[in-house]
Design an enzyme around this catalytic site. Structure first.
Site, PDB file in Angstrom:
ATOM      1  N   ARG A  97     -33.867  54.334   9.240  1.00 24.14           N
ATOM      2  CA  ARG A  97     -32.687  53.455   9.215  1.00 24.14           C
ATOM      3  C   ARG A  97     -31.436  54.239   8.798  1.00 24.14           C
ATOM      4  O   ARG A  97     -30.343  54.005   9.322  1.00 24.14           O
ATOM      5  CB  ARG A  97     -32.926  52.283   8.257  1.00 24.14           C
ATOM      6  CG  ARG A  97     -31.705  51.393   8.125  1.00 24.14           C
ATOM      7  CD  ARG A  97     -31.961  50.159   7.293  1.00 24.14           C
ATOM      8  NE  ARG A  97     -30.718  49.454   7.028  1.00 24.14           N
ATOM      9  CZ  ARG A  97     -30.623  48.319   6.368  1.00 24.14           C
ATOM     10  NH1 ARG A  97     -31.713  47.739   5.892  1.00 24.14           N
ATOM     11  NH2 ARG A  97     -29.462  47.742   6.157  1.00 24.14           N
ATOM     12  N   ASN A 151     -37.358  43.303  12.644  1.00 26.06           N
ATOM     13  CA  ASN A 151     -36.094  43.419  13.383  1.00 26.06           C
ATOM     14  C   ASN A 151     -36.127  44.561  14.398  1.00 26.06           C
ATOM     15  O   ASN A 151     -36.880  45.499  14.212  1.00 26.06           O
ATOM     16  CB  ASN A 151     -34.934  43.656  12.391  1.00 26.06           C
ATOM     17  CG  ASN A 151     -34.330  42.355  11.930  1.00 26.06           C
ATOM     18  OD1 ASN A 151     -34.251  41.401  12.694  1.00 26.06           O
ATOM     19  ND2 ASN A 151     -33.899  42.308  10.682  1.00 26.06           N
ATOM     20  N   CYS A 173     -35.957  34.502  11.868  1.00 25.26           N
ATOM     21  CA  CYS A 173     -34.844  35.232  11.262  1.00 25.26           C
ATOM     22  C   CYS A 173     -34.322  34.395  10.104  1.00 25.26           C
ATOM     23  O   CYS A 173     -34.420  33.170  10.118  1.00 25.26           O
ATOM     24  CB  CYS A 173     -33.756  35.456  12.304  1.00 25.26           C
ATOM     25  SG  CYS A 173     -32.336  36.368  11.655  1.00 25.26           S
ATOM     26  N   HIS A 203     -29.056  37.311  15.706  1.00 29.36           N
ATOM     27  CA  HIS A 203     -27.876  38.014  15.194  1.00 29.36           C
ATOM     28  C   HIS A 203     -26.663  37.875  16.124  1.00 29.36           C
ATOM     29  O   HIS A 203     -25.706  38.641  16.028  1.00 29.36           O
ATOM     30  CB  HIS A 203     -28.175  39.494  14.895  1.00 29.36           C
ATOM     31  CG  HIS A 203     -29.130  39.674  13.759  1.00 29.36           C
ATOM     32  ND1 HIS A 203     -29.489  40.899  13.250  1.00 29.36           N
ATOM     33  CD2 HIS A 203     -29.815  38.760  13.012  1.00 29.36           C
ATOM     34  CE1 HIS A 203     -30.347  40.735  12.254  1.00 29.36           C
ATOM     35  NE2 HIS A 203     -30.564  39.435  12.091  1.00 29.36           N
ATOM     36  N   TYR A 257     -23.099  38.233  11.273  1.00 28.67           N
ATOM     37  CA  TYR A 257     -23.156  39.429  12.127  1.00 28.67           C
ATOM     38  C   TYR A 257     -22.030  39.488  13.162  1.00 28.67           C
ATOM     39  O   TYR A 257     -21.764  40.553  13.721  1.00 28.67           O
ATOM     40  CB  TYR A 257     -24.513  39.516  12.847  1.00 28.67           C
ATOM     41  CG  TYR A 257     -25.628  39.982  11.950  1.00 28.67           C
ATOM     42  CD1 TYR A 257     -25.899  41.330  11.780  1.00 28.67           C
ATOM     43  CD2 TYR A 257     -26.402  39.070  11.242  1.00 28.67           C
ATOM     44  CE1 TYR A 257     -26.915  41.768  10.941  1.00 28.67           C
ATOM     45  CE2 TYR A 257     -27.427  39.492  10.400  1.00 28.67           C
ATOM     46  CZ  TYR A 257     -27.680  40.848  10.251  1.00 28.67           C
ATOM     47  OH  TYR A 257     -28.674  41.277   9.414  1.00 28.67           O
TER      48      TYR A 257
END
Length: 439
Positions: A97, A151, A173, A203, A257
């Site tokens: 990440r 995700n 989510c 998102h 988001y």
């Protein structure tokens, strides 16, 4: 499904979110009698699995409930005869990440876990692994529901429904539940009294209407959100205030988001500042996670520590527990889920995955019709869906061309030459987790 007690398997059981999931199962035991919870991880996650697993056992012991907790590194052994399988994996761990965030930022583009280039590479690493897990589920527990909160949940669910034989798949989510709680707080009402008509993608979700006890309150919420103090956000997203005129013009509630798409310049500026200080969000999360695991080691700790809510994924596990419970009891309540469109959003293809309100039955979710999305949001949602579908193709085929095309479709990537530089650098950085591109 055995009414005497059910078997749940959590793949990625060494996750820092697991204590919230265990708490959710304990809370719901009267309606969801879990007999066995298997926490499964890989060799690299063994230490974390043992720390979290022992905390889970202490939590169950405190509750006095007859739930057996099993820890395993053998997925196939764990999956036999499971009723539900939840997936919460991170391929490449938090170090991957960090690369997803730092490499795009180095080239002056948004670096984020589930959006833009970072989101695409998380999908490229994750989709083949989830397809492999789905194969095992189809063979060892074909009646089990796969509840995915790995995700990017929308793209992963899309890939599973399109490319796996196992079709009992639902994506969850925590954004809808976060938005509901935040809006209830703004309106100073009980979250139970708030009904939001959600429509969009994971998102990329909009609140199209908000009702409190049957009365529309969307105008009130837009008015409240126009104040700098009343910002809907999450721990992992900077709460930059929305422009009042923009919200009035949009006449819908953007998700946290959406700041990446409607406030790209300001978000990028903030991220680059953090990048230059050596503290991207991923690096902050790594520190938070290390602190959590230190807490989890405490042999006297037998509850979910409140510090877990510092993570952006708070309420994820509660959402998953709600869903499992509603399927098991055929509750027919309404939850916001990632599932096959089947005409719910008429401006998107029927066979693609959308995030909408669904009635949850023992046979799975029935999406509720939204009709066409408002023209004001339809284009952006369709563009992101195009990016998602192309990314899924790239993940499954290992096609360099498809990956490049997906990046260039994404609105957060603003230059084709830079897209190629980012793609090449990220392919090299994640080479160990992307065999489909190198074999």
């Amino acid at each position: 499904m055995d009414k005497k007690g059910i078997k749940i398997v959590t793949i990625g059981g060494g996750s820092s979110y697991t204590p919230e999931f265990v708490e959710g199962l304990i809370k719901r035991y009267d309606e969801l009698p879990v007999r066995e919870l298997w926490l499964v991880d890989i060799e690299n996650g063994k230490e974390k699995l043992e720390i979290v697993g022992h905390l889970a056992k202490r939590m169950v012991e405190r509750s006095g409930l007859p739930i057996q907790i099993h820890l395993s590194l053998d997925r196939k052994e764990a999956l036999k005869n499971a009723d539900f399988v939840t997936t919460q994996i991170r391929v490449g761990l938090l170090d991957a990440r960090i690369k997803d965030e730092r490499i795009p930022l180095k080239h002056g583009m948004i670096g984020q876990e589930t959006n833009g280039a970072g989101g695409m590479f998380k999908a490229l690493r994750t989709i083949p692994v989830l397809l492999d897990i789905a194969k095992d589920i189809q063979r060892l527990c074909p009646k089990a529901w796969l509840i995915n909160f790995t995700n990017p949940a929308g793209m992963v669910t899309e890939a599973l429904l399109k490319h796996s034989e196992h079709k009992k798949v639902i994506g969850v989510c925590n954004v809808p539940i976060n938005m509901t709680y935040s809006i209830a707080s703004l309106l100073q009402v009980d979250p139970e009294d708030v009904h939001i008509t959600f429509g969009g993608l994971n998102h990329m979700l909009y609140g199209l209407d908000i009702q409190v006890n049957g009365v529309s309150k969307i105008k009130d919420v837009i008015e409240l959100m126009s104040s700098a103090e009343n910002q809907l956000s999450m721990k992992n997203i900077a709460p930059l205030p929305w422009d009042k005129d923009f919200l009035n013009a949009l006449q819908a509630i953007p998700s946290p988001y959406h700041r990446y798409y409607y406030k790209t310049e300001a978000m990028l500026k903030k991220e680059i500042l953090e990048f230059n200080q050596g503290k991207t969000r991923a690096e902050v999360v790594k520190e938070t996670e290390a602190e959590l695991f230190e807490l989890y080691k405490d042999k006297h700790l037998d509850i979910k520590p409140p510090q877990l809510e510092k993570r952006g994924g708070a309420y994820y596990s509660d959402t998953a527990c709600n869903l499992i419970s509603s399927i098991y009891t055929d509750k027919r309540d309404i939850q916001t889920l990632n599932t096959k469109n089947n005409g719910a959003i008429s401006s998107l293809p029927d066979d693609t995955v959308v995030e909408v309100n669904c009635i949850v039955t023992r046979n799975g979710p029935i999406p509720l019709s939204v009709g066409p999305l408002p023209i004001s949001v339809q284009g952006l949602v369709q563009q992101i869906k195009s990016f998602e579908l192309t990314t899924v193709d790239a993940a499954v085929t290992g096609s360099y061309d498809k990956a490049l095309l997906a990046l260039c479709i994404n609105p957060l990537i603003t230059d084709d030459k830079k897209a190629k530089l980012i793609l090449d650098e990220m392919l090299e950085a994640h080479k160990d987790y992307l065999p489909q591109f190198f074999n």
